[in-house]
Design a protein around this motif. Structure first.
Motif, PDB file in Angstrom:
ATOM      1  N   ASP A  50      46.686  32.695  49.140  1.00  0.00           N
ATOM      2  CA  ASP A  50      45.425  33.537  49.818  1.00  0.00           C
ATOM      3  C   ASP A  50      45.854  34.665  49.793  1.00  0.00           C
ATOM      4  O   ASP A  50      46.654  34.743  49.765  1.00  0.00           O
ATOM      5  N   THR A  51      44.313  34.929  49.432  1.00  0.00           N
ATOM      6  CA  THR A  51      44.165  36.727  48.903  1.00  0.00           C
ATOM      7  C   THR A  51      43.897  37.460  50.294  1.00  0.00           C
ATOM      8  O   THR A  51      42.873  36.477  51.458  1.00  0.00           O
ATOM      9  N   GLY A 106      42.891  42.415  50.093  1.00  0.00           N
ATOM     10  CA  GLY A 106      44.354  42.253  49.384  1.00  0.00           C
ATOM     11  C   GLY A 106      43.615  41.840  47.901  1.00  0.00           C
ATOM     12  O   GLY A 106      42.317  41.726  47.222  1.00  0.00           O
ATOM     13  N   VAL A 107      44.862  41.536  46.995  1.00  0.00           N
ATOM     14  CA  VAL A 107      44.683  41.616  45.847  1.00  0.00           C
ATOM     15  C   VAL A 107      44.886  40.614  45.531  1.00  0.00           C
ATOM     16  O   VAL A 107      45.582  40.001  45.896  1.00  0.00           O
ATOM     17  N   ALA A 108      43.545  39.428  44.382  1.00  0.00           N
ATOM     18  CA  ALA A 108      44.675  38.366  44.800  1.00  0.00           C
ATOM     19  C   ALA A 108      45.325  37.855  43.581  1.00  0.00           C
ATOM     20  O   ALA A 108      45.359  38.822  42.002  1.00  0.00           O
ATOM     21  N   TRP A 109      45.541  37.101  43.282  1.00  0.00           N
ATOM     22  CA  TRP A 109      47.110  36.409  42.297  1.00  0.00           C
ATOM     23  C   TRP A 109      46.135  36.516  41.042  1.00  0.00           C
ATOM     24  O   TRP A 109      46.685  36.654  39.566  1.00  0.00           O
ATOM     25  N   VAL A 128      48.787  41.868  49.744  1.00  0.00           N
ATOM     26  CA  VAL A 128      49.334  40.882  48.696  1.00  0.00           C
ATOM     27  C   VAL A 128      50.171  39.887  49.526  1.00  0.00           C
ATOM     28  O   VAL A 128      51.111  40.384  50.429  1.00  0.00           O
ATOM     29  N   SER A 129      49.251  38.518  49.289  1.00  0.00           N
ATOM     30  CA  SER A 129      50.220  37.830  49.928  1.00  0.00           C
ATOM     31  C   SER A 129      50.694  36.808  49.111  1.00  0.00           C
ATOM     32  O   SER A 129      50.713  36.368  48.343  1.00  0.00           O
ATOM     33  N   THR A 173      52.180  38.148  53.780  1.00  0.00           N
ATOM     34  CA  THR A 173      51.069  39.644  53.037  1.00  0.00           C
ATOM     35  C   THR A 173      51.451  40.818  53.522  1.00  0.00           C
ATOM     36  O   THR A 173      52.363  41.324  54.358  1.00  0.00           O
TER      37      THR A 173
END
Length: 162
Positions: free
Chosen positions: A38-39, A43-46, A84-85, A137
């Motif tokens: 999950d974002t 944060g930045v999404a994959w 980023v996670s 994260t």
């Protein structure tokens, strides 16, 4: 006497029919089962990082090498602090890692541990991050790479675990 009893038991087991269910082994997972981490808030999404295109070629030795073609959304993150996670894959011995790979998808299955260059970030931290199988994260400045065809498109140096 004991051998005779064991032999009788083995023969009885072999002769007994076993009920077989309609499905004798689990169904192989499909890619739709695998979801990226999950974002984190802010944060930045994959999905954004995965939107980078991989341009491949075969080099003079016959190896497939690749370079990235970053979309505008990813280029806008170059040199910026990001969160980023992901799932940690250690690169060092010991429980605390200062150099590891952050994966978009869980490394649960040895047959699915084939991330493309858009699905991982090489991370270096000042302070060790304890390895476990949960989502981590990481915050740090995102570097865009891969023009050397070395296979690493994203790096975070001086990162920290949140």
């Amino acid at each position: 006497m004991l051998i005779r009893l064991l032999l009788t038991a083995v023969l009885a087991l072999q002769a007994t029919p076993v009920a077989v269910s309609a499905q004798t082994r689990p169904v192989a997972p499909t890619e739709s089962v695998w979801k990226p981490a999950d974002t984190p808030p802010g944060g930045v999404a994959w999905s954004l990082l995965e939107s980078t295109q991989e341009i491949t070629r075969t080099d003079a030795r016959g190896y497939v090498v690749s370079k990235p073609s970053f979309p505008a959304g990813v280029l806008a993150l170059k040199g910026k602090k990001v969160k980023v996670s992901g799932y940690m894959m250690p690169l060092q011995n010991g429980p605390n890692q200062t150099h590891f790979v952050l994966l978009a998808y869980p490394p649960d299955c040895p047959f699915h541990l084939n991330p493309s260059p858009m699905q991982f970030i090489e991370v270096k931290t000042e302070k060790g991050v304890t390895f476990d199988y949960g989502v981590k994260t990481i915050e740090g400045v995102l570097e865009l790479g891969g023009q050397d065809e070395g296979g690493v498109f994203y790096k975070i140096n001086g990162g920290r675990a949140l």
